[in-house]
Design a protein around this motif. Structure first.
Motif, short mmCIF file in Angstrom:
data_model
loop_
_atom_site.label_atom_id
_atom_site.label_comp_id
_atom_site.label_asym_id
_atom_site.label_seq_id
_atom_site.Cartn_x
_atom_site.Cartn_y
_atom_site.Cartn_z
N MET A 20 -0.04 40.36 3.92
CA MET A 20 0.47 41.11 2.78
C MET A 20 -0.61 41.13 1.72
O MET A 20 -1.19 40.11 1.40
CB MET A 20 1.74 40.45 2.26
CG MET A 20 2.26 41.07 0.98
SD MET A 20 3.87 40.45 0.45
CE MET A 20 4.94 41.26 1.61
N ASP A 21 -0.86 42.31 1.19
CA ASP A 21 -1.84 42.40 0.12
C ASP A 21 -1.14 42.32 -1.24
O ASP A 21 0.10 42.32 -1.31
CB ASP A 21 -2.69 43.67 0.24
CG ASP A 21 -1.88 44.96 0.10
OD1 ASP A 21 -0.77 44.94 -0.45
OD2 ASP A 21 -2.39 46.01 0.53
N LEU A 47 11.51 45.48 2.11
CA LEU A 47 12.25 44.24 2.24
C LEU A 47 13.52 44.38 3.07
O LEU A 47 14.07 43.38 3.54
CB LEU A 47 12.61 43.68 0.86
CG LEU A 47 11.40 43.24 0.02
CD1 LEU A 47 11.84 42.86 -1.38
CD2 LEU A 47 10.66 42.09 0.70
N ILE A 48 14.00 45.60 3.25
CA ILE A 48 15.17 45.84 4.09
C ILE A 48 14.90 47.07 4.95
O ILE A 48 13.99 47.86 4.67
CB ILE A 48 16.47 46.03 3.28
CG1 ILE A 48 16.45 47.32 2.46
CG2 ILE A 48 16.75 44.82 2.39
CD1 ILE A 48 17.79 47.70 1.86
N ASP A 89 6.35 37.22 5.03
CA ASP A 89 5.02 37.53 4.52
C ASP A 89 4.93 37.30 3.01
O ASP A 89 3.89 36.87 2.50
CB ASP A 89 4.63 38.97 4.84
CG ASP A 89 4.29 39.18 6.30
OD1 ASP A 89 4.08 38.17 7.03
OD2 ASP A 89 4.23 40.35 6.73
N LEU A 90 6.01 37.59 2.31
CA LEU A 90 6.03 37.37 0.87
C LEU A 90 5.93 35.87 0.54
O LEU A 90 5.16 35.47 -0.33
CB LEU A 90 7.29 37.98 0.25
CG LEU A 90 7.40 37.97 -1.27
CD1 LEU A 90 6.22 38.70 -1.91
CD2 LEU A 90 8.72 38.60 -1.70
N VAL A 91 6.67 35.07 1.27
CA VAL A 91 6.59 33.60 1.08
C VAL A 91 5.18 33.13 1.42
O VAL A 91 4.58 32.34 0.69
CB VAL A 91 7.65 32.88 1.94
CG1 VAL A 91 7.42 31.37 1.94
CG2 VAL A 91 9.05 33.21 1.45
N CYS A 127 9.10 27.53 7.33
CA CYS A 127 9.89 28.52 6.60
C CYS A 127 9.74 29.89 7.27
O CYS A 127 10.73 30.60 7.45
CB CYS A 127 9.43 28.58 5.15
SG CYS A 127 10.31 29.80 4.16
N ARG A 128 8.55 30.24 7.66
CA ARG A 128 8.33 31.53 8.33
C ARG A 128 9.14 31.60 9.62
O ARG A 128 9.76 32.62 9.91
CB ARG A 128 6.85 31.73 8.60
CG ARG A 128 6.56 33.09 9.21
CD ARG A 128 5.06 33.34 9.31
NE ARG A 128 4.79 34.57 9.99
CZ ARG A 128 4.78 35.77 9.43
NH1 ARG A 128 5.02 35.88 8.15
NH2 ARG A 128 4.53 36.84 10.13
#
Length: 115
Positions: free
Chosen positions: A1-2, A61-62, A82-84, A105-106
């Motif tokens: 994720m950028d 996200l959805i 990816d955000l985490v 977590c991933r």
């Protein structure tokens, strides 16, 4: 994720109803929820929930799928993971225990992950 995608995700999540929608979809798992069910649970009109769903979908996200006459929404587990990861990737000078927790977590964010 950028960084640009992360900012889009955070912007989408920075609104109370949208954050609640994502959390509800994460709980719902891979079966997802119909738009009408989401509106009812959030206590908002169909028009209002449609606006929020569109913003969350635009941010990645959805996702949605059609089942008969219903549109079913799902959390995008890869995007959330990816955000985490984006937040935690360079965390704590590479401390192994923390990095291991990020990997765990991933895995948990994947459909069928063990909680």
């Amino acid at each position: 994720m950028d960084e640009r995608q992360a900012l889009s995700s955070f912007a989408a999540l920075s609104q109370e109803t949208r954050l609640a929608i994502v959390r509800a979809l994460v709980v719902a798992g891979p079966d997802g929820l119909a738009a009408g069910v989401i509106a009812e649970r959030m206590g908002v009109s169909a028009t209002n929930v449609s606006f929020h769903l569109k913003e969350l979908e635009r941010s990645g996200l959805i996702s949605q799928r059609r089942e008969s006459r219903s549109i079913i929404y799902n959390a995008s587990y890869d995007a959330l993971a990816d955000l985490v990861k984006f937040l935690m990737e360079d965390c704590c000078a590479g401390h192994p225990t923390i990095r291991q927790n990020v990997r765990a977590c991933r895995r948990l964010l994947q459909p069928g992950g063990q909680g």
